[in-house]
Design a protein around this motif. Sequence first.
Motif, PDB file in Angstrom:
ATOM      1  N   ASN A  23     -11.370  -3.121  -1.873  1.00 51.93           N
ATOM      2  CA  ASN A  23     -10.293  -2.588  -2.701  1.00 51.93           C
ATOM      3  C   ASN A  23      -9.419  -1.541  -2.029  1.00 51.93           C
ATOM      4  N   LEU A  24      -9.561  -1.407  -0.715  1.00 53.14           N
ATOM      5  CA  LEU A  24      -8.621  -0.543  -0.005  1.00 53.14           C
ATOM      6  C   LEU A  24      -7.248  -1.192   0.114  1.00 53.14           C
ATOM      7  N   LEU A  25      -7.199  -2.521   0.074  1.00 54.16           N
ATOM      8  CA  LEU A  25      -5.921  -3.211   0.239  1.00 54.16           C
ATOM      9  C   LEU A  25      -4.872  -2.735  -0.761  1.00 54.16           C
ATOM     10  N   ALA A  26      -5.309  -2.361  -1.956  1.00 60.42           N
ATOM     11  CA  ALA A  26      -4.349  -1.921  -2.976  1.00 60.42           C
ATOM     12  C   ALA A  26      -3.622  -0.635  -2.585  1.00 60.42           C
ATOM     13  N   PRO A  27      -4.335   0.460  -2.257  1.00 65.18           N
ATOM     14  CA  PRO A  27      -3.602   1.685  -1.927  1.00 65.18           C
ATOM     15  C   PRO A  27      -2.851   1.633  -0.601  1.00 65.18           C
ATOM     16  N   ILE A  28      -3.311   0.817   0.366  1.00 68.88           N
ATOM     17  CA  ILE A  28      -2.611   0.788   1.660  1.00 68.88           C
ATOM     18  C   ILE A  28      -1.518  -0.279   1.700  1.00 68.88           C
ATOM     19  N   PHE A  29      -1.332  -0.991   0.592  1.00 64.00           N
ATOM     20  CA  PHE A  29      -0.367  -2.086   0.565  1.00 64.00           C
ATOM     21  C   PHE A  29       1.042  -1.637   0.979  1.00 64.00           C
ATOM     22  N   PRO A  30       1.562  -0.530   0.424  1.00 61.85           N
ATOM     23  CA  PRO A  30       2.889  -0.076   0.877  1.00 61.85           C
ATOM     24  C   PRO A  30       2.903   0.291   2.368  1.00 61.85           C
ATOM     25  N   ALA A  31       1.796   0.863   2.876  1.00 61.50           N
ATOM     26  CA  ALA A  31       1.714   1.221   4.294  1.00 61.50           C
ATOM     27  C   ALA A  31       1.715  -0.021   5.178  1.00 61.50           C
ATOM     28  N   LEU A  32       1.073  -1.083   4.739  1.00 62.15           N
ATOM     29  CA  LEU A  32       1.084  -2.341   5.479  1.00 62.15           C
ATOM     30  C   LEU A  32       2.511  -2.885   5.587  1.00 62.15           C
ATOM     31  N   ILE A  33       3.226  -2.844   4.477  1.00 59.69           N
ATOM     32  CA  ILE A  33       4.613  -3.322   4.458  1.00 59.69           C
ATOM     33  C   ILE A  33       5.454  -2.532   5.450  1.00 59.69           C
ATOM     34  N   GLN A  34       5.260  -1.219   5.472  1.00 51.64           N
ATOM     35  CA  GLN A  34       6.037  -0.363   6.366  1.00 51.64           C
ATOM     36  C   GLN A  34       5.629  -0.560   7.831  1.00 51.64           C
ATOM     37  N   SER A  35       4.341  -0.635   8.095  1.00 55.04           N
ATOM     38  CA  SER A  35       3.858  -0.747   9.473  1.00 55.04           C
ATOM     39  C   SER A  35       4.307  -2.045  10.134  1.00 55.04           C
ATOM     40  N   TYR A  36       4.277  -3.133   9.361  1.00 54.36           N
ATOM     41  CA  TYR A  36       4.636  -4.431   9.927  1.00 54.36           C
ATOM     42  C   TYR A  36       6.082  -4.831   9.609  1.00 54.36           C
ATOM     43  N   ASP A  37       6.781  -3.973   8.862  1.00 59.14           N
ATOM     44  CA  ASP A  37       8.192  -4.207   8.526  1.00 59.14           C
ATOM     45  C   ASP A  37       8.389  -5.588   7.913  1.00 59.14           C
ATOM     46  N   ILE A  38       7.707  -5.834   6.808  1.00 59.87           N
ATOM     47  CA  ILE A  38       7.742  -7.133   6.145  1.00 59.87           C
ATOM     48  C   ILE A  38       8.060  -6.941   4.663  1.00 59.87           C
ATOM     49  N   GLY A  39       8.384  -8.060   3.976  1.00 56.03           N
ATOM     50  CA  GLY A  39       8.663  -8.033   2.549  1.00 56.03           C
ATOM     51  C   GLY A  39       7.412  -8.291   1.732  1.00 56.03           C
ATOM     52  N   LEU A  40       7.583  -8.295   0.407  1.00 59.84           N
ATOM     53  CA  LEU A  40       6.436  -8.482  -0.483  1.00 59.84           C
ATOM     54  C   LEU A  40       5.782  -9.854  -0.321  1.00 59.84           C
ATOM     55  N   THR A  41       6.595 -10.883  -0.074  1.00 61.80           N
ATOM     56  CA  THR A  41       6.037 -12.230   0.053  1.00 61.80           C
ATOM     57  C   THR A  41       5.096 -12.316   1.247  1.00 61.80           C
ATOM     58  N   LEU A  42       5.563 -11.858   2.412  1.00 60.66           N
ATOM     59  CA  LEU A  42       4.732 -11.917   3.614  1.00 60.66           C
ATOM     60  C   LEU A  42       3.553 -10.958   3.509  1.00 60.66           C
ATOM     61  N   ALA A  43       3.780  -9.815   2.888  1.00 60.14           N
ATOM     62  CA  ALA A  43       2.690  -8.854   2.703  1.00 60.14           C
ATOM     63  C   ALA A  43       1.584  -9.433   1.822  1.00 60.14           C
ATOM     64  N   GLY A  44       1.968 -10.347   0.934  1.00 55.60           N
ATOM     65  CA  GLY A  44       0.971 -10.986   0.074  1.00 55.60           C
ATOM     66  C   GLY A  44      -0.050 -11.779   0.846  1.00 55.60           C
ATOM     67  N   PHE A  45       0.248 -12.089   2.115  1.00 59.87           N
ATOM     68  CA  PHE A  45      -0.701 -12.852   2.924  1.00 59.87           C
ATOM     69  C   PHE A  45      -1.849 -11.987   3.446  1.00 59.87           C
ATOM     70  N   PHE A  46      -1.734 -10.670   3.343  1.00 62.69           N
ATOM     71  CA  PHE A  46      -2.882  -9.821   3.687  1.00 62.69           C
ATOM     72  C   PHE A  46      -4.030 -10.069   2.709  1.00 62.69           C
ATOM     73  N   PRO A  47      -3.816  -9.884   1.402  1.00 60.46           N
ATOM     74  CA  PRO A  47      -4.896 -10.252   0.482  1.00 60.46           C
ATOM     75  C   PRO A  47      -5.205 -11.742   0.503  1.00 60.46           C
ATOM     76  N   PHE A  48      -4.193 -12.585   0.821  1.00 57.46           N
ATOM     77  CA  PHE A  48      -4.449 -14.027   0.892  1.00 57.46           C
ATOM     78  C   PHE A  48      -5.477 -14.327   1.974  1.00 57.46           C
ATOM     79  N   ALA A  49      -5.307 -13.737   3.167  1.00 59.35           N
ATOM     80  CA  ALA A  49      -6.245 -13.987   4.265  1.00 59.35           C
ATOM     81  C   ALA A  49      -7.649 -13.545   3.889  1.00 59.35           C
ATOM     82  N   PHE A  50      -7.727 -12.420   3.167  1.00 59.95           N
ATOM     83  CA  PHE A  50      -9.037 -11.897   2.773  1.00 59.95           C
ATOM     84  C   PHE A  50      -9.704 -12.802   1.732  1.00 59.95           C
TER      85      PHE A  50
END
Length: 419
Positions: A23-50
């Motif tokens: 459940n860390l993915l939830a609070p770091i979700f905005p940081a992931l978007i910023q670090s990888y410079d991606i949109g919400l759709t592509l960022a959704g693949f982080f929880p998808f992979a998990f």
Amino acid sequence: MKNNYLVVLLVIVTFFVISFITNLLAPIFPALIQSYDIGLTLAGFFPFAFFAAYGVMSIPAGILVQMIGEKQVMLVAFLLALCGSVLFVVWPVFAIAMVALFLIGTAMALLQVAINPLLRSSGGSKHFAVLSVLAQFMFGAAATISPLVYSAIITSDHASTTWLLQLVPSNMTWLSMYVLFALLCLVMLVVISIMKIDNKAARINAERSHFGQSLLLFKDTTVIKFFFAIVAYVALEQGVANSISVFLQRYHQVDPSTQGAQVVSQFWLFLTLGCLLGIVLLKLFDAKHVLIAFSLGAFASLITALFADKALAMMAFAGVGFFLSIMWSVIFSLALNSVASGHGAVSGILCTGIVGGAIASPIVGAISDLSGNLQVSLLILLIPLGYIFSVGLWAKPLVTNHRVAVKTPTQPASLAQNN
């Protein structure tokens, strides 16, 4: 009996660790978007992979449990989680991140499949619903702590936390949590290695399921319906949790790294507190009726969170967590108590439904990117919530949850216990 209690305790602790990692993915979700410079759709693949790992590995995990036993599966799982965490930290590019999260997700799938039937066999089928809610309490407690630990690490300059930040890139401070995960996995490997765990689930179920037999369970209407109930629950839980920080940032200008992380923590805190009430209610009422009531509460809270003002929305997200609290436990216990045998294989199929967590975030993100309206896209979560509500109407368990009947003046004492 003492050994049973020790096994139950280990399972409860394992739920805590699973949640802390998951459940860390939830609070770091905005940081992931910023670090990888991606949109919400592509960022959704982080929880998808998990969570996709659950869809691929849960049935094989169920077979593996019955072949080599729970202890060996748990050791393999924590070794995989350790490898995935180290890989993420050492090589944090987008493609490798997908691989690392899949490895960690695979580990969590192995653990979920192993420990649920182990909890049922060690604590007793009649008490499984309550024990499962207790496990969910620890799950929620870990999920509450995880975002707070993350926020403390990236904002503190104390020596106890700065050493973690020195191990990761300065623009990816959130990776420090995966260093902690690696250390946590090492501790669990040591504890499980020295602890005696009987192969309870495999011995009680007796049969040695093979892949074909597990697939045959997909023809069982009851198993299929509960499989989709698990899909619905995890999609709902992760869909809400992963959207809180982004939603509050977009609509109420809330800083996701501080106040946003705190709201995510409150979501899990109230999910934890709801378990305490759930344990009491499950000792008084039929689990199906409790599920119906909490589903209605979750509906009202989610609508409020999406359309109310800032202060009320923040409280309502916590309310959603409160009413989600007993859903996983009740659905899983109703499912296992609705089949006479093969609980290891059934558990594997049910845990395959955790793939629902891979579905929700990409769908919500895609609808949001296309429509430009995150509020509208999050309404899709009412679909899985409606299905969960329906479980309370059609479930017919072979073993009902043990509950205490309230005595009345005309009721003999011998009837005080209701099984």
